[in-house]
Design an enzyme around this catalytic site. Structure first.
Site, PDB file in Angstrom:
ATOM      1  N   GLU A  32      18.158  -3.346  -6.615  1.00 19.26           N
ATOM      2  CA  GLU A  32      17.816  -2.896  -5.827  1.00 19.26           C
ATOM      3  C   GLU A  32      18.897  -2.604  -3.936  1.00 19.26           C
ATOM      4  O   GLU A  32      19.385  -3.285  -4.331  1.00 19.26           O
ATOM      5  CB  GLU A  32      16.592  -3.870  -5.345  1.00 19.26           C
ATOM      6  CG  GLU A  32      15.438  -3.261  -3.668  1.00 19.26           C
ATOM      7  CD  GLU A  32      15.164  -2.226  -3.189  1.00 19.26           C
ATOM      8  OE1 GLU A  32      14.790  -1.401  -3.872  1.00 19.26           O
ATOM      9  OE2 GLU A  32      15.878  -1.362  -2.296  1.00 19.26           O
ATOM     10  N   GLN A  33      18.707  -1.724  -3.648  1.00 19.23           N
ATOM     11  CA  GLN A  33      19.722  -1.138  -2.436  1.00 19.23           C
ATOM     12  C   GLN A  33      19.398  -2.157  -1.706  1.00 19.23           C
ATOM     13  O   GLN A  33      20.655  -2.517  -1.151  1.00 19.23           O
ATOM     14  CB  GLN A  33      19.882   0.307  -2.173  1.00 19.23           C
ATOM     15  CG  GLN A  33      18.383   0.939  -1.649  1.00 19.23           C
ATOM     16  CD  GLN A  33      18.314   2.247  -1.304  1.00 19.23           C
ATOM     17  OE1 GLN A  33      19.339   2.932  -1.405  1.00 19.23           O
ATOM     18  NE2 GLN A  33      17.113   2.955  -0.463  1.00 19.23           N
ATOM     19  N   ARG A 106       0.220  -2.627   1.639  1.00 18.47           N
ATOM     20  CA  ARG A 106       1.885  -2.478   0.933  1.00 18.47           C
ATOM     21  C   ARG A 106       2.345  -3.711  -0.055  1.00 18.47           C
ATOM     22  O   ARG A 106       3.288  -3.997  -0.984  1.00 18.47           O
ATOM     23  CB  ARG A 106       2.941  -1.052   0.956  1.00 18.47           C
ATOM     24  CG  ARG A 106       3.739  -1.405   0.265  1.00 18.47           C
ATOM     25  CD  ARG A 106       4.583   0.074   1.580  1.00 18.47           C
ATOM     26  NE  ARG A 106       3.611   0.941   1.392  1.00 18.47           N
ATOM     27  CZ  ARG A 106       3.688   1.542   1.359  1.00 18.47           C
ATOM     28  NH1 ARG A 106       4.700   2.622  -0.207  1.00 18.47           N
ATOM     29  NH2 ARG A 106       2.623   3.661   0.922  1.00 18.47           N
ATOM     30  N   TYR A 217      -9.100   2.156   7.003  1.00 17.39           N
ATOM     31  CA  TYR A 217      -9.579   1.137   6.278  1.00 17.39           C
ATOM     32  C   TYR A 217      -8.878  -0.455   6.009  1.00 17.39           C
ATOM     33  O   TYR A 217      -8.323  -0.382   6.979  1.00 17.39           O
ATOM     34  CB  TYR A 217      -9.523   1.267   4.685  1.00 17.39           C
ATOM     35  CG  TYR A 217      -7.957   1.948   4.176  1.00 17.39           C
ATOM     36  CD1 TYR A 217      -7.295   0.566   3.607  1.00 17.39           C
ATOM     37  CD2 TYR A 217      -8.062   2.892   3.994  1.00 17.39           C
ATOM     38  CE1 TYR A 217      -6.481   0.528   3.621  1.00 17.39           C
ATOM     39  CE2 TYR A 217      -6.300   3.109   3.810  1.00 17.39           C
ATOM     40  CZ  TYR A 217      -5.526   2.583   3.082  1.00 17.39           C
ATOM     41  OH  TYR A 217      -4.097   2.758   2.963  1.00 17.39           O
ATOM     42  N   ASP A 305       7.477   7.781  -7.745  1.00 15.62           N
ATOM     43  CA  ASP A 305       7.993   8.869  -6.700  1.00 15.62           C
ATOM     44  C   ASP A 305       9.574   9.774  -7.424  1.00 15.62           C
ATOM     45  O   ASP A 305       9.520  10.407  -6.912  1.00 15.62           O
ATOM     46  CB  ASP A 305       7.733   8.171  -4.513  1.00 15.62           C
ATOM     47  CG  ASP A 305       6.780   8.024  -4.273  1.00 15.62           C
ATOM     48  OD1 ASP A 305       5.857   8.706  -4.430  1.00 15.62           O
ATOM     49  OD2 ASP A 305       7.124   8.509  -3.025  1.00 15.62           O
TER      50      ASP A 305
HETATM   51  C1  LIG Z   1       1.285   7.674   4.796  1.00 17.60           C
HETATM   52  C2  LIG Z   1       1.462   7.494   3.313  1.00 17.60           C
HETATM   53  C3  LIG Z   1      -0.005   6.357   2.641  1.00 17.60           C
HETATM   54  C4  LIG Z   1      -0.201   6.283   1.293  1.00 17.60           C
HETATM   55  N1  LIG Z   1      -0.850   6.144   0.981  1.00 17.60           N
HETATM   56  C5  LIG Z   1      -1.496   5.754  -0.723  1.00 17.60           C
HETATM   57  C6  LIG Z   1      -2.698   5.688  -1.002  1.00 17.60           C
HETATM   58  O1  LIG Z   1      -3.336   4.994  -0.182  1.00 17.60           O
HETATM   59  N2  LIG Z   1      -2.919   4.766  -2.892  1.00 17.60           N
HETATM   60  C7  LIG Z   1      -0.964   5.157  -3.255  1.00 17.60           C
HETATM   61  O2  LIG Z   1      -1.704   5.211  -4.389  1.00 17.60           O
HETATM   62  N3  LIG Z   1      -0.156   5.612  -2.933  1.00 17.60           N
HETATM   63  C8  LIG Z   1       0.258   6.327  -0.855  1.00 17.60           C
HETATM   64  N4  LIG Z   1       1.154   6.575  -0.624  1.00 17.60           N
HETATM   65  C9  LIG Z   1       2.406   6.560  -1.588  1.00 17.60           C
HETATM   66  C10 LIG Z   1       3.192   5.319  -2.365  1.00 17.60           C
HETATM   67  O3  LIG Z   1       3.344   4.944  -0.843  1.00 17.60           O
HETATM   68  C11 LIG Z   1       4.147   5.867  -2.710  1.00 17.60           C
HETATM   69  O4  LIG Z   1       4.291   6.620  -4.097  1.00 17.60           O
HETATM   70  C12 LIG Z   1       4.401   4.581  -3.190  1.00 17.60           C
HETATM   71  O5  LIG Z   1       5.153   3.672  -2.826  1.00 17.60           O
HETATM   72  C13 LIG Z   1       6.225   5.152  -4.663  1.00 17.60           C
HETATM   73  O6  LIG Z   1       6.837   3.899  -5.131  1.00 17.60           O
HETATM   74  P1  LIG Z   1       8.438   3.898  -5.502  1.00 17.60           P
HETATM   75  O7  LIG Z   1       8.090   2.501  -6.320  1.00 17.60           O
HETATM   76  O8  LIG Z   1       8.408   5.115  -6.589  1.00 17.60           O
HETATM   77  O9  LIG Z   1       8.958   4.501  -4.722  1.00 17.60           O
HETATM   78  P2  LIG Z   1       9.416   3.511  -3.496  1.00 17.60           P
HETATM   79  O10 LIG Z   1       7.592   2.962  -2.452  1.00 17.60           O
HETATM   80  O11 LIG Z   1      10.556   4.799  -2.978  1.00 17.60           O
HETATM   81  O12 LIG Z   1      10.509   2.526  -3.799  1.00 17.60           O
HETATM   82  C14 LIG Z   1      12.069   2.710  -4.144  1.00 17.60           C
HETATM   83  C15 LIG Z   1      12.141   1.619  -4.106  1.00 17.60           C
HETATM   84  O13 LIG Z   1      14.260   2.744  -4.446  1.00 17.60           O
HETATM   85  C16 LIG Z   1      15.122   2.138  -3.584  1.00 17.60           C
HETATM   86  N5  LIG Z   1      15.814   2.551  -4.420  1.00 17.60           N
HETATM   87  C17 LIG Z   1      16.343   4.027  -3.931  1.00 17.60           C
HETATM   88  N6  LIG Z   1      17.282   4.147  -3.835  1.00 17.60           N
HETATM   89  C18 LIG Z   1      18.060   3.738  -4.711  1.00 17.60           C
HETATM   90  C19 LIG Z   1      20.017   3.914  -5.285  1.00 17.60           C
HETATM   91  N7  LIG Z   1      20.085   4.399  -5.215  1.00 17.60           N
HETATM   92  N8  LIG Z   1      19.902   2.022  -5.519  1.00 17.60           N
HETATM   93  C20 LIG Z   1      19.155   1.213  -5.598  1.00 17.60           C
HETATM   94  N9  LIG Z   1      18.093   0.689  -4.901  1.00 17.60           N
HETATM   95  C21 LIG Z   1      16.995   2.584  -4.554  1.00 17.60           C
HETATM   96  C22 LIG Z   1      14.541   1.791  -2.449  1.00 17.60           C
HETATM   97  O14 LIG Z   1      14.516   0.876  -1.684  1.00 17.60           O
HETATM   98  C23 LIG Z   1      13.170   1.307  -2.982  1.00 17.60           C
HETATM   99  O15 LIG Z   1      12.793   0.008  -2.760  1.00 17.60           O
HETATM  100  C24 LIG Z   1       0.966   7.213   0.172  1.00 17.60           C
HETATM  101  C25 LIG Z   1       2.267   7.667   1.341  1.00 17.60           C
HETATM  102  C26 LIG Z   1       2.327   7.907   2.202  1.00 17.60           C
HETATM  103  C27 LIG Z   1       3.585   8.112   3.142  1.00 17.60           C
END
Ligand SMILES: Cc1cc2nc3c(=O)[nH]c(=O)nc-3n(C[C@H](O)[C@H](O)[C@H](O)COP(=O)(O)OP(=O)(O)OC[C@H]3O[C@@H](n4cnc5c(N)ncnc54)[C@H](O)[C@@H]3O)c2cc1C
Length: 399
Positions: A32-33, A106, A217, A305
């Site tokens: 993790e960065q 979150r 909510y 994502d």
């Molecule tokens: C306004 C809003 C409301 C939302 N509401 C909901 C909801 O109600 N329900 C729901 O299910 N989803 C919701 N989402 C979507 C949800 O927040 C994301 O889809 C989810 O957080 C994605 O998780 P992830 O682990 O894939 O990515 P992230 O949470 O982006 O995690 C990626 C991680 O990788 C790390 N990283 C990045 N690049 C590097 C690198 N080069 N080297 C090492 N580490 C790195 C980052 O620091 C981070 O910790 C919402 C989003 C928004 C914008």
């Protein structure tokens, strides 16, 4: 002999994958960065499709202690506040789909995942302050580098590095960068007991307006209210102080929010005005996945994502990351390092269509939520007549 799997990113998706894979006996290291494992941001809703997965990972009890379990979702007109539709959640949805509908901060969900990952040491190693800058496949291994001096080697790599994923570019060299949607999310959190009685609610509340909507909510076991306003704004508008698409946590204020949304939401204005502080977030996404090749290449797999960023209009981005994590671990199972490419390919084949459908539906919901004119009148009429039937998503919640 278990495989050694590197995971890029320790957000909700990366930690869920670490827990799910380690529970199958695999050895994982999360890179993790950030200097520490932490989550910023707001609340998230977790549909029954997601809470069933949390249960399968033995994480549901932990989440239930921190989450709110809203009794219903109520959809209103943003202009005059009138009720358009209501759907019961709580017992109704749990009986129907086998899992509760939860709203959770979150950071609380991330904390539940982190605690589970830590308890799985030494099968899970957690490293912070590692910003991955290079990824290279070499024979039967994948090497990742952070700067010139630090390198890690694994039998496989899971890219859970979010919207701006570096690993995505290793899976599809011609992957387009995320596109700016022109939609901005403002979010606020307030103690419910600090609000006037008329503004307190334990429901999921949604207000639909022209080119905007708002959602509120409860989170933190019902003690706090999470409020999000999402509006389509002019590119370059000074709605946030220094627009940075990679920053989820930009400073914002009420005056800028009101300037951006104008008079389009009088019905939700009292709640907006009651919030102590606002943060903003520029929304980016990618078009829906076009096939399994967008999620996996040999020993490198993407999830969350990193694979399929989407607009938050179906509230399923984190949900799909958790679904991906469970599906990945199911395919990898207790298999050996040599089996990883085949297991990753099965994972992508199983997941890409559902993820693409959720991405497309999220985008379409945005168009419906933000409709104006005749389309808005038709939407409101349909909501008034069909109510809960339109708000329910059996294809999603049963999946
Ligand atoms: C306004 C809003 C409301 C939302 N509401 C909901 C909801 O109600 N329900 C729901 O299910 N989803 C919701 N989402 C979507 C949800 O927040 C994301 O889809 C989810 O957080 C994605 O998780 P992830 O682990 O894939 O990515 P992230 O949470 O982006 O995690 C990626 C991680 O990788 C790390 N990283 C990045 N690049 C590097 C690198 N080069 N080297 C090492 N580490 C790195 C980052 O620091 C981070 O910790 C919402 C989003 C928004 C914008």
């Amino acid at each position: 002999m278990p495989a050694r799997i590197l995971i890029a990113g320790g957000g909700i998706g990366g930690l869920a994958a670490a827990v799910a894979l380690a529970r199958r006996g695999q050895s994982v290291e999360v890179l993790e960065q950030a200097p520490a494992f932490a989550e910023i941001g707001a609340g998230i809703q977790l549909g029954p499709n997601v809470t069933r997965r949390l249960k399968s990972l033995d994480l549901l009890d932990g989440a239930l202690k921190l989450a709110a379990r809203p009794p219903a979702v109520a959809v209103r007109d943003a202009q005059d506040g009138s009720l358009l539709a209501r759907m019961p959640l709580a017992d109704t949805i749990e009986r129907k789909y086998g899992g509760p509908y939860l709203c959770i901060h979150r950071a609380d969900l991330h904390g539940v995942l982190l605690e589970a990952a830590r308890a799985l040491a030494p099968r899970v190693e957690l490293s912070t302050g590692v910003q991955i800058t290079q990824v290279a496949a070499r024979g039967d291994t994948v090497c990742v580098g952070a700067g010139a001096e630090h390198a890690w080697e694994g039998d496989g790599l899971v890219g859970a590095d979010g919207l701006w994923s570096l690993v995505r570019r290793r899976v599809s060299e011609d992957a387009a960068p995320p596109r700016a949607t022109g939609h901005t999310a403002w979010r606020a959190l307030v103690r419910i007991d600090a609000l006037p009685a008329a503004l307190r609610s334990s429901e999921v509340q949604v207000w639909l307006g022209e080119r905007l909507h708002a959602v509120a909510y409860p989170v933190r076991a019902g003690a706090f209210l999470n409020v999000v306003v999402i509006a389509e704004v002019q590119p370059g508008g000074a709605w946030v102080q220094k627009p940075d698409p990679a920053d989820w946590d930009q400073q914002a204020d009420l005056a800028a929010l009101l300037a951006a949304i104008g008079k389009r939401c009088d019905g939700v204005f009292p709640l907006i005005e009651a919030m102590p502080q606002w943060r903003a977030w520029l929304l980016n996404d990618l078009p829906p996945l076009s096939g399994p090749q967008d999620m996996v290449r040999e020993r490198i797999a993407l999830l969350g994502d990193a694979a399929h960023p989407m607009l938050p209009y179906l509230a399923q981005g984190a949900g799909m990351a958790i679904e991906d994590a469970v599906a990945l671990a199911d395919r990898v199972g207790t298999g050996a390092a040599a089996d990883l490419p085949a297991a990753f390919a099965r994972y992508a084949a199983a997941r890409w269509q559902r993820n693409a459908r959720v991405q497309a539906r999220a985008q379409r919901n945005g168009e419906v939520f933000h409709a104006g004119g005749a389309r808005r009148m038709a939407r409101d009429a349909a909501l008034r007549v069909l109510g809960a039937h339109l708000l329910d998503n059996p294809w999603l919640y049963e999946g």
